[in-house]
Design an enzyme around this catalytic site. Structure first.
Site, PDB file in Angstrom:
ATOM      1  N   GLY A  48       0.699  -1.245   0.042  1.00 22.79           N
ATOM      2  CA  GLY A  48       0.054   0.081  -0.005  1.00 22.79           C
ATOM      3  C   GLY A  48       0.984   1.106   0.040  1.00 22.79           C
ATOM      4  O   GLY A  48       1.863   1.054   0.296  1.00 22.79           O
ATOM      5  N   GLN A  53       2.999   9.815   2.029  1.00 24.38           N
ATOM      6  CA  GLN A  53       3.980   9.106   1.802  1.00 24.38           C
ATOM      7  C   GLN A  53       5.111   9.477   0.512  1.00 24.38           C
ATOM      8  O   GLN A  53       6.069   9.320   0.402  1.00 24.38           O
ATOM      9  CB  GLN A  53       4.087   7.563   1.684  1.00 24.38           C
ATOM     10  CG  GLN A  53       3.458   6.790   3.152  1.00 24.38           C
ATOM     11  CD  GLN A  53       3.485   5.450   3.035  1.00 24.38           C
ATOM     12  OE1 GLN A  53       2.370   4.996   2.394  1.00 24.38           O
ATOM     13  NE2 GLN A  53       4.320   4.424   3.392  1.00 24.38           N
ATOM     14  N   CYS A  91       6.747  -0.771   6.517  1.00 21.55           N
ATOM     15  CA  CYS A  91       6.072   0.569   6.055  1.00 21.55           C
ATOM     16  C   CYS A  91       7.181   0.848   5.044  1.00 21.55           C
ATOM     17  O   CYS A  91       8.396   1.059   5.538  1.00 21.55           O
ATOM     18  CB  CYS A  91       5.833   1.446   7.235  1.00 21.55           C
ATOM     19  SG  CYS A  91       5.109   2.964   6.555  1.00 21.55           S
ATOM     20  N   LEU A  92       6.776   1.434   3.983  1.00 21.17           N
ATOM     21  CA  LEU A  92       7.615   2.128   3.097  1.00 21.17           C
ATOM     22  C   LEU A  92       8.301   3.382   3.470  1.00 21.17           C
ATOM     23  O   LEU A  92       9.570   3.710   3.140  1.00 21.17           O
ATOM     24  CB  LEU A  92       7.147   2.399   1.548  1.00 21.17           C
ATOM     25  CG  LEU A  92       6.648   1.310   0.722  1.00 21.17           C
ATOM     26  CD1 LEU A  92       5.898   1.798  -0.419  1.00 21.17           C
ATOM     27  CD2 LEU A  92       7.492   0.418   0.436  1.00 21.17           C
ATOM     28  N   HIS A 133      -3.685   0.165   8.227  1.00 22.87           N
ATOM     29  CA  HIS A 133      -2.343   0.710   8.163  1.00 22.87           C
ATOM     30  C   HIS A 133      -2.443   2.066   7.134  1.00 22.87           C
ATOM     31  O   HIS A 133      -1.830   3.196   7.469  1.00 22.87           O
ATOM     32  CB  HIS A 133      -1.305  -0.303   7.556  1.00 22.87           C
ATOM     33  CG  HIS A 133      -0.033  -0.099   7.597  1.00 22.87           C
ATOM     34  ND1 HIS A 133       0.974  -0.325   8.127  1.00 22.87           N
ATOM     35  CD2 HIS A 133       0.597   1.103   6.557  1.00 22.87           C
ATOM     36  CE1 HIS A 133       2.084   0.203   7.792  1.00 22.87           C
ATOM     37  NE2 HIS A 133       1.920   1.283   6.981  1.00 22.87           N
ATOM     38  N   GLU A 134      -3.042   2.091   6.223  1.00 21.46           N
ATOM     39  CA  GLU A 134      -2.956   3.073   5.217  1.00 21.46           C
ATOM     40  C   GLU A 134      -3.821   4.380   5.568  1.00 21.46           C
ATOM     41  O   GLU A 134      -3.344   5.411   5.456  1.00 21.46           O
ATOM     42  CB  GLU A 134      -3.458   2.764   3.735  1.00 21.46           C
ATOM     43  CG  GLU A 134      -2.885   1.636   3.252  1.00 21.46           C
ATOM     44  CD  GLU A 134      -0.941   2.055   3.131  1.00 21.46           C
ATOM     45  OE1 GLU A 134      -0.741   3.222   3.019  1.00 21.46           O
ATOM     46  OE2 GLU A 134      -0.290   0.872   3.335  1.00 21.46           O
ATOM     47  N   HIS A 137      -1.965   6.495   8.082  1.00 17.83           N
ATOM     48  CA  HIS A 137      -1.090   7.737   7.314  1.00 17.83           C
ATOM     49  C   HIS A 137      -1.646   8.705   7.226  1.00 17.83           C
ATOM     50  O   HIS A 137      -1.210   9.753   7.170  1.00 17.83           O
ATOM     51  CB  HIS A 137      -0.424   6.924   5.785  1.00 17.83           C
ATOM     52  CG  HIS A 137       0.631   6.110   6.199  1.00 17.83           C
ATOM     53  ND1 HIS A 137       1.788   6.502   6.539  1.00 17.83           N
ATOM     54  CD2 HIS A 137       0.836   4.905   5.759  1.00 17.83           C
ATOM     55  CE1 HIS A 137       2.536   5.367   6.748  1.00 17.83           C
ATOM     56  NE2 HIS A 137       2.190   4.248   6.005  1.00 17.83           N
TER      57      HIS A 137
END
Ligand code: ZN
Length: 148
Positions: A48, A53, A91-92, A133-134, A137
């Site tokens: 994702g 991000q 996580c990126l 999770h997304e 953000h």
């Protein structure tokens, strides 16, 4: 590929901001952004990617699960199951690190699709984890905040 903002980036503050609603998901600039975000997610090998991000503080994220890409504008989680479980997340924006995070096993999310239509998804298991999770953000929350 778009540059990914990590916790070590000079502009990492954007990861901590509550993102703004998108008034018109159908505008051309949004279509271009969504396409670029999907490319970036794939190149970075992520499940994702949320707009903060890549340096845009707007309520948009893309995911790819089970070989399928989905795009979420202006999501709201309207139900969380009481049952919760912990699982390992990456996580990126937190490169190379994995943490055990506890989340609801199932959720219901309302959102706008890229055509601006209002939609609802009921998710459980891995998909529910990815969506939570997304969504975090967009609220300025990182998985490291949820580690006990
Ligand atoms: Zn993340």
């Amino acid at each position: 590929m778009l540059d990914i903002v990590t916790i070590n980036s000079p502009n990492h503050d954007i990861l901590r901001r509550r993102a703004e609603r998108v008034n018109d998901p159908t505008e051309t600039a949004m279509r271009t952004l969504v396409a670029d975000m999907i490319d970036t997610m794939r190149v970075a090998d992520g499940v994702g990617l949320a707009a903060p991000q890549i340096g845009r503080s707007i309520r948009l994220f893309v995911i790819e699960t089970g070989g399928r890409v989905s795009v979420f504008f202006n999501p709201d989680i309207i139900r969380y199951s009481e049952e919760r479980s912990a699982s390992e997340e990456g996580c990126l924006s937190v490169p190379g690190q994995f943490f055990s995070v506890e989340r609801a096993n199932a959720i219901t999310m309302e959102y706008n699709d890229p055509e601006g239509r209002k939609r609802r998804i009921e998710a459980e298991g891995f998909l529910a984890i990815v969506l939570q999770h997304e969504y975090d953000h967009l609220e300025g929350i990182l998985m490291i905040d949820r580690v006990k």
